[in-house]
Scaffold this active site. Structure first.
Site, PDB file in Angstrom:
ATOM      1  CB  ILE A  68     -13.897  -5.257  28.887  1.00  0.00           C
ATOM      2  CG1 ILE A  68     -13.296  -4.759  27.565  1.00  0.00           C
ATOM      3  CG2 ILE A  68     -15.250  -5.917  28.655  1.00  0.00           C
ATOM      4  CD1 ILE A  68     -13.050  -5.869  26.558  1.00  0.00           C
TER       5      ILE A  68
ATOM      6  CE1 TYR B  27      -3.425   2.826   0.728  1.00  0.00           C
ATOM      7  CE2 TYR B  27      -2.018   3.364   2.606  1.00  0.00           C
ATOM      8  CZ  TYR B  27      -3.060   3.685   1.759  1.00  0.00           C
ATOM      9  OH  TYR B  27      -3.741   4.863   1.927  1.00  0.00           O
TER      10      TYR B  27
ATOM     11  CE  LYS C   1      -2.773   6.203  -0.993  1.00  0.00           C
ATOM     12  NZ  LYS C   1      -3.780   7.116  -1.570  1.00  0.00           N
TER      13      LYS C   1
END
Length: 220
Positions: free
Chosen positions: A89, A39, A43
């Site tokens: 949590i 990726y 770019k």
């Protein structure tokens, strides 16, 4: 076909510089490229092609390298983090002391608008983000305040967190929680005389309002 495009703004990623930063060494406009995945390499290649086109044909370009973008309709890891905090949590982030830059969608849109109108953005590349980076712990606290609930954050050795990531095959996700990915946007702010119109707290609050509204719709 001639489209008569006079100026093109390209959204790239800060990951063209790498996947993580170290203390006191944030990425900036002058950092050398070091992409680590397909990726970020795509770019980087796109940036280089655009620069060649600009030099050859005189097309005005502006390249904006962005970190994680959040806001209404955010997905993936950011959305999952909001859900975790919403469940109330206990979370094992007490020992994390990282710095990660993010940008609220409202700030990004405002910055793009500034690049459109300003001649100071022509044929330049910028890193941009909210004004200050956050640690994972700080981000969780902001999300908790936006949700108006209490979150328990306890300390767990980072080695245990990394081991959990390895066992659960979520190493990349755990690394994003632990490691830093910080940019320094000061030069960008100065060159374009621009400041983010929204604080990170305001951006988180707007994102949480969308999350709660979306949760209510899904429960109908």
């Amino acid at each position: 076909m001639k489209l008569n495009i006079k100026k093109l703004i390209f959204l790239s990623t800060v990951k063209v510089y790498g996947e993580k930063t170290f203390d006191g060494k944030p990425f900036n406009n002058n950092t050398k490229f070091s992409p680590k995945d397909e990726y970020s390499r795509s770019k980087m290649n796109a940036e280089n092609v655009l620069k060649e086109i600009s030099n050859k044909y005189g097309l005005k370009i502006t390249i904006i390298r962005i970190p994680l973008v959040y806001g209404p309709k955010v997905g993936a890891n950011f959305y999952n983090l909001i859900k975790l905090v919403n469940y109330q949590i206990p979370l094992p982030f007490g020992n994390i002391r990282n710095k990660r830059s993010v940008i609220f969608i409202g700030n990004l849109v405002d910055f793009i608008s500034k690049c459109i109108s300003s001649n100071d953005s022509v044929n330049k590349s910028f890193v941009v983000s909210d004004k200050y980076p956050l640690s994972t712990k700080e981000l969780v606290i902001l999300i908790s305040k936006g949700l108006k609930n209490k979150v328990i954050i306890f300390k767990l050795p980072l080695k245990i967190l990394k081991l959990f990531g390895l066992i659960s095959k979520n190493t990349k996700k755990i690394n994003r929680l632990i490691e830093s990915l910080e940019v320094d946007p000061k030069e960008t702010f100065e060159v374009l005389n621009w400041r983010p119109p929204y604080s990170t707290k305001e951006g988180i609050d707007i994102t949480i309002e969308w999350f709660k509204a979306n949760l209510q719709k899904s429960n109908l």
